[in-house]
Write a protein that holds these residues in place. Structure first.
Motif, PDB file in Angstrom:
ATOM      1  N   ASN A 133      -0.463   9.644   6.917  1.00 29.18           N
ATOM      2  CA  ASN A 133       0.015  10.654   5.976  1.00 29.18           C
ATOM      3  C   ASN A 133       1.460  10.338   5.606  1.00 29.18           C
ATOM      4  N   LEU A 148      -5.360   0.529  -1.050  1.00 31.29           N
ATOM      5  CA  LEU A 148      -6.052  -0.353  -0.114  1.00 31.29           C
ATOM      6  C   LEU A 148      -6.596  -1.589  -0.818  1.00 31.29           C
ATOM      7  N   ASN A 187      -3.481   6.359  -5.671  1.00 29.03           N
ATOM      8  CA  ASN A 187      -4.309   6.956  -4.626  1.00 29.03           C
ATOM      9  C   ASN A 187      -4.588   5.937  -3.531  1.00 29.03           C
ATOM     10  N   GLU A 188      -5.243   6.413  -2.466  1.00 27.74           N
ATOM     11  CA  GLU A 188      -5.481   5.554  -1.303  1.00 27.74           C
ATOM     12  C   GLU A 188      -6.410   4.384  -1.632  1.00 27.74           C
ATOM     13  N   ARG A 189      -7.423   4.622  -2.477  1.00 26.81           N
ATOM     14  CA  ARG A 189      -8.386   3.556  -2.781  1.00 26.81           C
ATOM     15  C   ARG A 189      -7.725   2.395  -3.499  1.00 26.81           C
ATOM     16  N   VAL A 227      -2.990   3.302   4.790  1.00 30.32           N
ATOM     17  CA  VAL A 227      -3.773   4.171   3.916  1.00 30.32           C
ATOM     18  C   VAL A 227      -4.197   5.443   4.650  1.00 30.32           C
ATOM     19  N   PRO A 279       0.802  -1.231   0.000  1.00 27.27           N
ATOM     20  CA  PRO A 279       0.000   0.000   0.000  1.00 27.27           C
ATOM     21  C   PRO A 279       0.832   1.276   0.000  1.00 27.27           C
ATOM     22  N   LYS A 334       0.261   3.677  -3.075  1.00 25.96           N
ATOM     23  CA  LYS A 334      -0.279   4.975  -2.684  1.00 25.96           C
ATOM     24  C   LYS A 334       0.596   6.114  -3.182  1.00 25.96           C
TER      25      LYS A 334
END
Length: 223
Positions: free
Chosen positions: A143, A108, A103-105, A140, A95, A99
């Protein structure tokens, strides 16, 4: 009594050995194949719907799929190596790196797919899946900024704390006693968190291989 327990335990082990010896290898392989295809289908559907730029570009698609291959092989290697523990494998690298470039989605979801695919290769079962999913969520939500070393180390620290607290809760449920907990597992969890630092040097390497642009490169260009 303890003697009766040991007798029943030996009967249980013998029964399991007999059941395993009677299982068909082809049926087991077919079962693994079904689960693997199911997981890969979910990944393909997600990429097609939410990340069409990844789905329609082969290098970017390979970048996602390569994590499944690498960690499946690592799981197989660790599980078949005497003296090593499965908690050593730093799943949080997935991740963190994904990331950084996306992006985070997607980070994850990729982490979940990797955990699901390798989950039935582990001897730890639900305990492994639960703990890895929990730590992936922490990654995720953190920061994590590869341009900030102090923040990066704080994220690694939170990863270790999540591993430690999560394992303590699972061990208390399983053992029902602090004295019965295998505290040596924390050594492997610490090594796991330490190896997660490898995600930092991996970022510029993967950037060159797959043609990405990372925040590290942007800082260099700005300088």
């Amino acid at each position: 009594t303890e003697e009766l327990y040991q007798t029943l335990y030996s009967f249980e082990q013998e029964y399991q050995d007999q059941v395993i010896s009677k299982r068909s290898i082809s049926n087991i392989f077919f079962g693994y194949l079904i689960l693997t295809l199911l997981v890969l289908t979910l990944l393909a559907l997600y990429l097609r719907k939410s990340s069409p730029l990844v789905y329609n570009r082969l290098p970017k698609l390979i970048f996602i799929l390569v994590w499944l291959i690498i960690f499946s092989y690592l799981v197989y290697l660790i599980e078949n190596t005497e003296g090593l523990n499965s908690y050593l494998i730093p799943f949080c690298i997935v991740p963190i790196v994904v990331k950084t470039f996306y992006n985070e989605r997607l980070a994850l979801f990729t982490h979940i797919i990797v955990v699901l695919l390798t989950g039935f290769l582990f001897s730890l079962g639900f305990e492994f899946v639960f703990l890895q999913l929990l730590v992936g969520m922490v990654v995720v939500l953190s920061n994590i900024n590869t341009r900030d070393w102090s923040g990066f180390f704080f994220a690694i620290f939170f990863i270790f704390v999540t591993y430690a607290v999560g394992y303590l809760g699972l061990a208390l449920i399983r053992e029902n006693s602090l004295s019965a907990i295998n505290w040596s597992i924390y050594n492997w969890l610490f090594l796991n968190a330490f190896l997660t630092l490898l995600s930092y040097p991996l970022i510029p390497l993967l950037e060159r291989v797959f043609g990405f642009v990372s925040p590290i490169t942007l800082v260099e260009l700005m300088d």
